[in-house]
Design an enzyme around this catalytic site. Structure first.
Site, PDB file in Angstrom:
ATOM      1  N   SER A 144       4.090  -1.409  10.445  1.00  0.00           N
ATOM      2  CA  SER A 144       5.646  -1.755  10.630  1.00  0.00           C
ATOM      3  C   SER A 144       5.697  -3.192  10.423  1.00  0.00           C
ATOM      4  O   SER A 144       6.852  -4.016  10.765  1.00  0.00           O
ATOM      5  CB  SER A 144       5.539  -1.362  12.058  1.00  0.00           C
ATOM      6  N   LYS A 190       0.661   3.969  -0.579  1.00  0.00           N
ATOM      7  CA  LYS A 190      -0.990   5.290   0.099  1.00  0.00           C
ATOM      8  C   LYS A 190      -0.820   6.675  -0.598  1.00  0.00           C
ATOM      9  O   LYS A 190       0.081   6.664  -1.675  1.00  0.00           O
ATOM     10  CB  LYS A 190       0.116   5.438   2.268  1.00  0.00           C
ATOM     11  N   HIS A 198      -9.428   0.838   5.554  1.00  0.00           N
ATOM     12  CA  HIS A 198      -7.892   1.247   5.698  1.00  0.00           C
ATOM     13  C   HIS A 198      -8.151   2.252   7.124  1.00  0.00           C
ATOM     14  O   HIS A 198      -9.709   2.673   7.244  1.00  0.00           O
ATOM     15  CB  HIS A 198      -6.784   1.901   5.289  1.00  0.00           C
ATOM     16  N   GLU A 256      -6.579   4.299   7.703  1.00  0.00           N
ATOM     17  CA  GLU A 256      -6.725   5.791   8.051  1.00  0.00           C
ATOM     18  C   GLU A 256      -7.791   6.906   7.152  1.00  0.00           C
ATOM     19  O   GLU A 256      -8.776   7.583   7.215  1.00  0.00           O
ATOM     20  CB  GLU A 256      -5.194   6.609   6.961  1.00  0.00           C
ATOM     21  N   GLU A 280      -5.031  -4.818  10.264  1.00  0.00           N
ATOM     22  CA  GLU A 280      -4.106  -3.681  11.043  1.00  0.00           C
ATOM     23  C   GLU A 280      -4.110  -3.132  12.558  1.00  0.00           C
ATOM     24  O   GLU A 280      -4.992  -1.769  12.612  1.00  0.00           O
ATOM     25  CB  GLU A 280      -4.209  -2.625   9.921  1.00  0.00           C
ATOM     26  N   GLY A 330       2.863   2.407  11.119  1.00  0.00           N
ATOM     27  CA  GLY A 330       3.859   3.668  10.570  1.00  0.00           C
ATOM     28  C   GLY A 330       4.830   4.147  12.233  1.00  0.00           C
ATOM     29  O   GLY A 330       5.094   4.885  12.041  1.00  0.00           O
ATOM     30  N   ASN A 340       1.365  -1.224   0.041  1.00  0.00           N
ATOM     31  CA  ASN A 340      -0.185   0.143  -0.048  1.00  0.00           C
ATOM     32  C   ASN A 340       0.900   1.506  -0.176  1.00  0.00           C
ATOM     33  O   ASN A 340       2.004   1.620   0.976  1.00  0.00           O
ATOM     34  CB  ASN A 340      -0.947   0.105   1.381  1.00  0.00           C
TER      35      ASN A 340
HETATM   36  P1  13P Z   1       3.274   0.189   7.464  1.00  0.00           P
HETATM   37  O1  13P Z   1       3.403  -0.544   7.018  1.00  0.00           O
HETATM   38  O2  13P Z   1       4.414   1.469   6.845  1.00  0.00           O
HETATM   39  O3  13P Z   1       2.700   0.448   9.155  1.00  0.00           O
HETATM   40  O4  13P Z   1       1.792   0.652   7.065  1.00  0.00           O
HETATM   41  C1  13P Z   1       0.959  -0.287   7.530  1.00  0.00           C
HETATM   42  C2  13P Z   1      -0.246  -0.033   6.487  1.00  0.00           C
HETATM   43  O5  13P Z   1      -1.075   0.892   6.686  1.00  0.00           O
HETATM   44  C3  13P Z   1      -0.158  -0.773   4.983  1.00  0.00           C
HETATM   45  O6  13P Z   1      -2.396  -0.506   4.607  1.00  0.00           O
END
Ligand code: 13P
Length: 247
Positions: free
Chosen positions: A212, A11, A94, A96, A166, A172, A9
């Protein structure tokens, strides 16, 4: 046997020229894997990334879609538009999107249903906040998210969905869940699917861990019995993504 999945992903990163160059740099490495790989760039990069990855078996995904077919929904993208670009999968729910853009369980369920109706594979995200974890409510929370996301989804479609666990506190932050924590929740998700759809669907459905994931922790996570791969954020923007695919 469930086929392993690694999904990157991206983003909100990379302009088209950067995306094309990075995808081209991954191309040879991605030809060699048995895993099912999804590369999920921003909407504006989908066409150039699909072009750069021609000749591989990699699937192109989208980070979002809207649940209506067409009309006055300024700024939104429909499932047909994604299909028109050869998109295979779509991330739905997600954290976010849930937190920054206020997407609720009802909207996420509509998107899952629409994606399936249109032949797209939903990569459905679920996960708890640190607050929920500390209050001891992980099981109840995840179970509620799964139940509402699958409302109205029939048995034939359910196993097409890829679920990504997640935990919000691990996204992140560099704070990866322990294999014990990740396995425990992925197992719980599989049990919930069994309760909703029975043994066969629960054995067939793929459940990923995200938060992560890096090259150095990926093998250990992917070795857990209920973890069928990963949804990768930050590390999917680096050559390290290939090491995770190989794990
Ligand atoms: P990270 O791998 O940067 O922690 O992000 C995970 C994520 O949100 C994947 O959708």
């Amino acid at each position: 046997m469930r086929r392993r999945v690694v999904a990157g992903n991206w983003k909100m990163n990379m302009i088209p020229a950067e995306a094309a160059a990075f995808a081209a740099s991954l191309c040879d490495g991605l030809k060699e894997t048995d895993a099912e790989v999804h590369v999920i760039p921003p909407f504006t990069d989908i066409a150039v990334v699909a072009d750069a990855l021609k000749g591989t078996d990699v699937f192109i995904g989208s980070q979002n879609m809207y649940h209506e077919d067409k009309g006055a929904f300024t700024g939104e993208i429909s499932a047909d538009m994604l299909n028109g670009l050869g998109v295979h999968s779509v991330i739905i729910g997600h954290s976010e999107r849930r937190t920054i853009f206020s997407e609720d369980d009802t909207m996420i369920n509509r998107k899952v249903v629409k994606a399936l109706e249109k032949g797209l594979v939903p990569i459905l995200c679920c996960g708890e906040s640190l607050e929920t974890r500390e209050a001891g409510n992980v099981s109840e929370w995840i179970s509620g998210q799964i139940e509402s996301a699958f409302a109205g989804v029939g048995e034939n479609d359910a196993s097409k969905v890829i679920i990504a666990y997640e935990p919000i506190w691990a996204i992140g932050t560099g704070k990866v869940a322990t294999t014990g924590q990740a396995q425990e929740v992925c197992h719980l998700i599989r049990e919930k699917i069994k309760e909703l759809y029975g043994e066969k669907v629960s054995e067939d459905i793929r459940i990923l861990y995200g938060g992560s994931v890096k090259a150095e922790n990926s093998s250990e996570l992917f070795d857990c019995p209920d973890i069928d791969g990963g949804l990768i954020g930050g590390a999917s923007l680096k050559p390290e993504f290939l090491d995770i695919v190989n794990a």
